[in-house]
Scaffold this active site. Structure first.
Site, short mmCIF file in Angstrom:
data_model
loop_
_atom_site.label_atom_id
_atom_site.label_comp_id
_atom_site.label_asym_id
_atom_site.label_seq_id
_atom_site.Cartn_x
_atom_site.Cartn_y
_atom_site.Cartn_z
CG ASP A 172 25.63 34.63 57.94
OD1 ASP A 172 24.47 35.20 57.54
OD2 ASP A 172 26.02 34.56 59.08
CD GLU A 186 19.41 16.36 43.93
OE1 GLU A 186 20.46 16.00 43.78
OE2 GLU A 186 18.65 15.58 44.59
CG ASP A 227 24.25 31.72 61.83
OD1 ASP A 227 23.54 32.62 60.81
OD2 ASP A 227 24.77 32.33 62.89
CG HIS A 285 18.79 9.73 50.49
ND1 HIS A 285 19.25 9.26 49.35
CD2 HIS A 285 18.63 10.86 50.21
CE1 HIS A 285 19.42 10.18 48.41
NE2 HIS A 285 19.11 11.54 49.01
#
Length: 339
Positions: free
Chosen positions: A328, A193, A324, A309
């Site tokens: 979720d 990518e 977190d 980077h």
């Protein structure tokens, strides 16, 4: 996130495009906007009907929590792999293939059908990892992806170990829960990518028109644990945007439209092929404003990720709360869109 273009000259969505989208979406967009959380305590204490509906939908779907500790354990493994392989997990370097082998082993053990797709870029062999969960309507594929490669300068734990680890743990949560979705679930970890979405473009270009039409949605997760985070939602598709905005509304977390990564990550080849795309982003080298710091916390006047980077993009370069919440949110989208 790819550095193939100058980030300060990234093409933005035009006002005309937004206006056209607003007209086309009409009341649907208005409903989504109304679902965005208010910043005042009074508004937060009185959620809209859309927010309440999203909360009810989540309960009805019984979406499992994605354990933060497990996501961080995957990040620790990716860090160890980078440390043992010259400090990075870049395309053409041994750290990339070791990262892919780690994730493939987890998925194989969990019951996924995995495929490794090879391609060549810059004189080196690259690899995509595709994982399919058995069952669901194969003519309606809910597809989640993240790029697995780092730049050569560092281990790439936020960019993009964070997205890679989060979709891995979401996939493992699918397996643990024994989910039997109505639509087919597919996950992917893209190579190269950072060289210009090479792996994902190779994948999309290799699809027949019929197989492209089978992809109900492609969700992209590139940098979701930035240390000075924002909460940005792709607005390329109203339906997919709404799923994520509804989730964050139930958490009382304001969101903004994602613009920093337009055309710079793996959703671009899918979008260019006419496939609906969505996703999440927590910010790269753009600077957090005072208004954003008031809304989300963190430090204004600093980049969302000061180690973008760079060699300091290590396991100490992530924010647990952002990691977190976004993990979720990914699970919520996977459960919602595949039901």
């Amino acid at each position: 996130m790819s550095s193939c273009a100058d980030p300060h000259h990234t093409p933005r969505r035009s006002a005309n495009r937004r206006a056209a989208a607003a007209v086309a979406a009409g009341a649907a967009i208005a409903a989504l906007v109304s679902a965005a959380p208010a910043t005042s305590a009074a508004a937060a204490s009185a959620p809209s009907a859309s927010v309440a509906s999203a909360a009810s939908s989540r309960a009805a779907l019984a979406v499992p929590d994605v354990p933060l500790a497990n996501v961080k354990a995957h990040l620790a493994q990716l860090q160890s792999i980078a440390t043992a392989n010259g400090g990075n997990r870049a395309h053409g370097r041994p750290g990339y293939k070791a990262s892919l082998d780690y994730i493939k082993g987890k998925l194989d053990a969990a019951g996924f059908t995995t495929t490794v797709q090879q391609f060549t870029s810059s004189g080196s062999t690259g690899y995509n990892l595709i994982a399919d969960w058995p069952g669901g309507d194969a003519d309606k594929v809910v597809f989640s992806g993240a790029h697995l490669d780092s730049v050569s300068a560092g281990p790439g734990i936020n960019d993009n170990g964070s997205g890679s680890a989060a979709i891995l743990e979401t996939a493992l949560t699918v397996a643990r829960s024994g989910l039997q979705p109505a639509k087919h679930l597919r996950f992917a970890w893209w190579g190269a990518e950072e060289l210009g979405m090479v792996g994902s473009r190779n994948y999309v270009n290799g699809l027949s028109s019929a197989n492209r039409a089978k992809i109900d949605s492609y969700l992209n997760f590139d940098m979701i644990g930035s240390p000075n985070p924002g909460y940005f939602v792709y607005d390329d598709d109203t339906r997919l945007e709404g799923v994520f905005k509804d989730f964050f509304a139930t958490k009382g977390v304001p969101t903004e439209i994602e613009t920093e990564g337009d055309g710079r990550s793996d959703h671009a080849p899918f979008k260019n092929a006419g496939i609906p795309v969505g996703g999440l982003f927590s910010g790269a080298d753009y600077i957090k404003t005072a208004a954003q710091a008031q809304k989300w916390g963190g430090t204004s006047g600093q980049a969302f990720d000061r180690c973008y980077h760079r060699s300091c993009d290590t396991t100490s370069n992530t924010n647990d709360t952002a990691l977190d919440r976004n993990s979720d949110a990914i699970a919520y989208a996977v459960w919602t869109l595949s039901s």
